[in-house]
Scaffold this active site. Sequence first.
Site, PDB file in Angstrom:
ATOM      1  N   PRO A   1     -37.246  13.045  54.179  1.00  0.00           N
ATOM      2  CA  PRO A   1     -37.956  12.735  55.431  1.00  0.00           C
ATOM      3  C   PRO A   1     -39.325  13.391  55.506  1.00  0.00           C
ATOM      4  O   PRO A   1     -40.138  13.039  56.344  1.00  0.00           O
ATOM      5  CB  PRO A   1     -37.015  13.302  56.511  1.00  0.00           C
ATOM      6  CG  PRO A   1     -36.184  14.325  55.832  1.00  0.00           C
ATOM      7  CD  PRO A   1     -36.090  13.941  54.384  1.00  0.00           C
TER       8      PRO A   1
ATOM      9  N   THR B   1     -32.607  14.553  52.856  1.00  0.00           N
ATOM     10  CA  THR B   1     -32.702  15.872  52.219  1.00  0.00           C
ATOM     11  C   THR B   1     -33.064  16.903  53.298  1.00  0.00           C
ATOM     12  O   THR B   1     -33.822  16.613  54.220  1.00  0.00           O
ATOM     13  CB  THR B   1     -33.755  15.893  51.103  1.00  0.00           C
ATOM     14  OG1 THR B   1     -35.018  15.586  51.673  1.00  0.00           O
ATOM     15  CG2 THR B   1     -33.429  14.889  50.012  1.00  0.00           C
TER      16      THR B   1
ATOM     17  N   GLY C   1     -41.413  10.059  47.549  1.00  0.00           N
ATOM     18  CA  GLY C   1     -42.411   9.971  46.482  1.00  0.00           C
ATOM     19  C   GLY C   1     -41.772  10.182  45.120  1.00  0.00           C
ATOM     20  O   GLY C   1     -40.540  10.161  44.974  1.00  0.00           O
ATOM     21  N   ASP C   2     -42.622  10.397  44.118  1.00  0.00           N
ATOM     22  CA  ASP C   2     -42.098  10.643  42.778  1.00  0.00           C
ATOM     23  C   ASP C   2     -41.349  11.975  42.714  1.00  0.00           C
ATOM     24  O   ASP C   2     -40.492  12.167  41.851  1.00  0.00           O
ATOM     25  CB  ASP C   2     -43.256  10.638  41.770  1.00  0.00           C
ATOM     26  CG  ASP C   2     -43.834   9.234  41.602  1.00  0.00           C
ATOM     27  OD1 ASP C   2     -43.040   8.277  41.563  1.00  0.00           O
ATOM     28  OD2 ASP C   2     -45.063   9.100  41.532  1.00  0.00           O
ATOM     29  N   GLY C   3     -41.649  12.886  43.653  1.00  0.00           N
ATOM     30  CA  GLY C   3     -41.020  14.210  43.653  1.00  0.00           C
ATOM     31  C   GLY C   3     -39.517  14.148  43.888  1.00  0.00           C
ATOM     32  O   GLY C   3     -38.744  14.870  43.261  1.00  0.00           O
TER      33      GLY C   3
ATOM     34  N   GLY D   1     -43.703   8.096  49.636  1.00  0.00           N
ATOM     35  CA  GLY D   1     -44.420   9.366  49.513  1.00  0.00           C
ATOM     36  C   GLY D   1     -45.902   9.131  49.300  1.00  0.00           C
ATOM     37  O   GLY D   1     -46.389   8.006  49.434  1.00  0.00           O
TER      38      GLY D   1
ATOM     39  N   GLY E   1     -47.293  10.032  46.298  1.00  0.00           N
ATOM     40  CA  GLY E   1     -47.395   9.603  44.903  1.00  0.00           C
ATOM     41  C   GLY E   1     -46.213   8.696  44.589  1.00  0.00           C
ATOM     42  O   GLY E   1     -45.072   9.125  44.632  1.00  0.00           O
TER      43      GLY E   1
ATOM     44  N   ARG F   1     -53.767  17.772  52.546  1.00  0.00           N
ATOM     45  CA  ARG F   1     -52.725  16.746  52.715  1.00  0.00           C
ATOM     46  C   ARG F   1     -52.935  15.871  53.933  1.00  0.00           C
ATOM     47  O   ARG F   1     -52.665  14.670  53.913  1.00  0.00           O
ATOM     48  CB  ARG F   1     -51.378  17.456  52.845  1.00  0.00           C
ATOM     49  CG  ARG F   1     -50.391  17.033  51.850  1.00  0.00           C
ATOM     50  CD  ARG F   1     -49.061  17.649  52.145  1.00  0.00           C
ATOM     51  NE  ARG F   1     -48.015  16.669  51.932  1.00  0.00           N
ATOM     52  CZ  ARG F   1     -47.647  16.257  50.746  1.00  0.00           C
ATOM     53  NH1 ARG F   1     -48.211  16.746  49.678  1.00  0.00           N
ATOM     54  NH2 ARG F   1     -46.711  15.338  50.610  1.00  0.00           N
TER      55      ARG F   1
ATOM     56  N   ARG G   1     -57.671  12.720  50.126  1.00  0.00           N
ATOM     57  CA  ARG G   1     -57.762  14.075  49.591  1.00  0.00           C
ATOM     58  C   ARG G   1     -58.108  14.055  48.100  1.00  0.00           C
ATOM     59  O   ARG G   1     -58.831  14.905  47.608  1.00  0.00           O
ATOM     60  CB  ARG G   1     -56.456  14.842  49.833  1.00  0.00           C
ATOM     61  CG  ARG G   1     -55.256  14.402  49.009  1.00  0.00           C
ATOM     62  CD  ARG G   1     -54.058  15.294  49.309  1.00  0.00           C
ATOM     63  NE  ARG G   1     -52.798  14.757  48.866  1.00  0.00           N
ATOM     64  CZ  ARG G   1     -52.042  15.299  47.927  1.00  0.00           C
ATOM     65  NH1 ARG G   1     -52.425  16.379  47.303  1.00  0.00           N
ATOM     66  NH2 ARG G   1     -50.888  14.760  47.607  1.00  0.00           N
TER      67      ARG G   1
HETATM   68  N1  LIG Z   1     -36.349  18.008  53.459  1.00  0.00           N
HETATM   69  C1  LIG Z   1     -37.323  18.506  52.712  1.00  0.00           C
HETATM   70  N2  LIG Z   1     -38.186  19.433  53.201  1.00  0.00           N
HETATM   71  C2  LIG Z   1     -39.193  19.904  52.462  1.00  0.00           C
HETATM   72  N3  LIG Z   1     -39.444  19.530  51.190  1.00  0.00           N
HETATM   73  C3  LIG Z   1     -38.612  18.619  50.628  1.00  0.00           C
HETATM   74  C4  LIG Z   1     -37.525  18.071  51.357  1.00  0.00           C
HETATM   75  N4  LIG Z   1     -36.896  17.191  50.566  1.00  0.00           N
HETATM   76  C5  LIG Z   1     -37.538  17.191  49.381  1.00  0.00           C
HETATM   77  N5  LIG Z   1     -38.570  18.050  49.414  1.00  0.00           N
HETATM   78  C6  LIG Z   1     -39.584  18.321  48.367  1.00  0.00           C
HETATM   79  O1  LIG Z   1     -40.755  17.585  48.674  1.00  0.00           O
HETATM   80  C7  LIG Z   1     -41.502  17.377  47.483  1.00  0.00           C
HETATM   81  C8  LIG Z   1     -42.328  16.117  47.549  1.00  0.00           C
HETATM   82  O2  LIG Z   1     -41.480  15.034  47.680  1.00  0.00           O
HETATM   83  P1  LIG Z   1     -41.900  13.520  47.467  1.00  0.00           P
HETATM   84  O3  LIG Z   1     -42.414  13.305  46.131  1.00  0.00           O
HETATM   85  O4  LIG Z   1     -40.731  12.718  47.918  1.00  0.00           O
HETATM   86  O5  LIG Z   1     -43.071  13.283  48.509  1.00  0.00           O
HETATM   87  P2  LIG Z   1     -44.629  13.124  48.291  1.00  0.00           P
HETATM   88  O6  LIG Z   1     -45.232  13.010  49.632  1.00  0.00           O
HETATM   89  O7  LIG Z   1     -44.952  12.022  47.340  1.00  0.00           O
HETATM   90  O8  LIG Z   1     -44.978  14.472  47.666  1.00  0.00           O
HETATM   91  P3  LIG Z   1     -46.203  14.915  46.824  1.00  0.00           P
HETATM   92  O9  LIG Z   1     -47.406  14.190  47.320  1.00  0.00           O
HETATM   93  O10 LIG Z   1     -46.221  16.386  47.071  1.00  0.00           O
HETATM   94  O11 LIG Z   1     -45.825  14.544  45.404  1.00  0.00           O
HETATM   95  C9  LIG Z   1     -40.477  17.374  46.368  1.00  0.00           C
HETATM   96  O12 LIG Z   1     -40.884  18.281  45.398  1.00  0.00           O
HETATM   97  C10 LIG Z   1     -39.176  17.834  47.008  1.00  0.00           C
HETATM   98  O13 LIG Z   1     -38.617  18.907  46.307  1.00  0.00           O
END
Ligand SMILES: Nc1ncnc2c1ncn2[C@@H]1O[C@H](COP(=O)(O)OP(=O)(O)OP(=O)(O)O)[C@@H](O)[C@H]1O
Length: 591
Positions: A182, A213, A239-241, A271, A273, A342, A348
Amino acid sequence: MDIQRDEHNQNLNQILLEETFYVLTKKNCIFKVRLTRRGLHLIKETDQNLKEQVIPIRDIVGCRCLRSKKQSKRCVCQSISRSNSLEVVEDTSGDLDLNDTSAYLYIYAYLFQENKKRERTIVTLRFRSFDKFEDNNREAQRWRTIIKKLIKGESVSTGNIAEFATSHRHKETRKLLVLCNPKSGAGRAKDIFRDKVIPVLEEAEIPFDLHLTKHANYAREFVRTSNLFQWTGIITVGGDGILYEVLNGLFERSDWSEVVRTLPLGIVPGGSGNGLARSIAHYYGEPYLPSPTLPAALCIVRNHCAPMDLVRIETTSQIIFSFLSVGWGLLSDIDIESEKLRILGGQRFTLWSIARLIGLRSYGGKLWYLPADQPARDPKENVTYSCNIGSNTDLAIDSNLEAKGRPRVDSWYSANSKRSAYFSATASSYQSAAEEAADSRETNGGDGAEKPRTYGPASQIPALTASLSDSDEWRCLAGRFVLVHAGYQSHLGGDFLFAPDATLNDGRIWLLVVRAGASRAQLLQFLLGLSSGAHATTKTFEGLVQLMPVRAFRIEPDAGEDGCMTVDGELVDYGPIQGEVFPSLCRVMVP
Ligand SMILES: Nc1ncnc2c1ncn2[C@@H]1O[C@H](COP(=O)(O)OP(=O)(O)OP(=O)(O)O)[C@@H](O)[C@H]1O
C-alpha cells in the site's frame, strides 16, 4: 503446408454452439450468435444484408450466468455499457424475479479499438426458450463452460458438447495470492487493485486472497513461510521492489524449484518503478499507456504463462535472484539519490539527472563479462580457478542441486547478512554451515532463530572470491566508468527502453557501459535517448557507449571509492558484484 493451414482454419471456424436471438427494440433484427474456437460471432441478419462481428477468444476475460432481479421486458443480444446494465443477480440471491425464467449470460471482453486502446464490452445473451429457469440456465451454462474452456486454452471436442451443461459444468480451480504494497508509488496500489483489477477478476470469476504488506520485507517473509501450494499463482501489486521481495522470498524456500515451476508470478504496476510490467506489455504488443493496469489484469485472468530468465547475483554478503537489472554509477546514483524528492513523482528522475550531470562523477574499476555467443562451460569440466569451496559436509542440505556447476557455496549465505568477510581479494574464505549457524545464533541474540538461507540453482561461474583472468572466455574492460548497467528486460521503467532487442527469455544480460570521457552534452543526449532506446544505436560517441549481450558479468570497483550499487532498483552493499543468467528459471503471467 497449405493443407495443414486449411485444416487449422477449419478447426478454428468449426461451430461449437449456435443460437438465434431477437432484439425486440429493433424491428426485424435477428442475431445469430455462434461460438467457434476463434471467438464469438455476432451475425446480424436483416432483410437486406448480413453483418458479422467476431469477438476473439483472446479478448474475452470471462462470462457469468445471472438471473434477473426485477422484471425485464427486453430481449438482448447487444453490446451494452456498464451504466446501462440490466438488473441481474446471482442465481443464489434471495432477490430473484421469479416471474422471469430467463437465464442471462454476460460475456466480458476487452476489445482493441482503432485508436489502439482496449475498450470493455459486455455481450448479454438472454436464454428463454424454455418455460423453466432450470432449462434455460442449463443452456446458458453450456455456453459459459465452453467459453471458459476456450479462454483457458483447453481443448473442446464437438462430440460431447451436449453434456457440458451438466457433467462438465465449469468449476474454477484457480485461486490467487495477491500481495499488495500500500506504500508503493504515490500510495495508490491498494486503490488500483480495488478499482481496476478486482472488477476484471470478478468478471473472470477468479477467487483471490489479498494480503497488504505491513512493512518492508513482509512479502518476503510471507512467501518464505506460507503454504504457497494452496494458491495457483502469486500476484504482486506495487513496484518492482515488492516483486523483488517475493522472488527472493521464494528462493529462501528449500522447495524453491517446485514453487517456481508451478506458481507463475503476475505483476500489477502500482509503484514508481514498473519495469517488468512495462516490458511484458511491450513484448506482447499490449497498449500500456495511459492505463497500465489493464494489460496486467488481462495477464492475470488469461491463464497464459511464459518462462522468464532470472539472474543470480553474488555480492560480498548475499545471493540475490534478480529479474530486472544491476546498476553501478550514474543511473543508480540518480535512482537512489533522488529518493529524497519522492514527492515530485516521476519528475524526480529528470531533476536529479540534471544535478548529476552538473556534478558528474566517474568510478574506477574493472568490468568482466562473458559474451553471449560464448557457449556455457561444460559443468563436468574441471574447474581450475583458485577457490576454496568448503567441505562436502557443508553441502549436504542441497546435495540434490549439486549435479551441475560450482558447488553450492550460496546455501551458507544469510539473505540479510551484512558481513563482508566472504570476499577476500587474496584468498577465498567461506564459512562452513556450522560456523554460520553459530554466528547467526549470536546475531539473533542467542535465541536460536536462524536467518534464512538462499537456495536456487548452482552457479556455473567462478565464485566472486576467485580471481578471473582475461582468457578466451572472459573479457575485461578496466578504467573509469560513468556507468555500468546490466539489464535483462526491454524496459527498466515506464519510459525507459533500455534494451530494445531483449525478450523475456533470451538467455541474455544486456550490458550497457558508458566510459569516462564523454562530454556533458553527449551524456545529456544519451540520457534523453533512454526513453526511446536511441542510446542503443547512437553513433555520436562511438567507443564510449556500448550495449552488448552477455551471459555473465562481474564488476570490481576500485577500493577506496564509494557510490551506489543497485539490484532491481534496491540498494546493495558497494563492492564487487557478479551476475549470471539462468534462462527460463521462473514463469510469469502474460497476455
Ligand atoms: N507496508 C510497507 N511499508 C513500507 N515499506 C514497504 C511496505 N511494503 C513493502 N515495502 C517496501 O517498499 C519498497 C518499495 O516498494 P515498491 O517497489 O512496491 O514501490 P515503488 O514505489 O516502486 O518503490 P521504489 O520507487 O522505491 O522502487 C520495497 O523495497 C518494499 O520492501
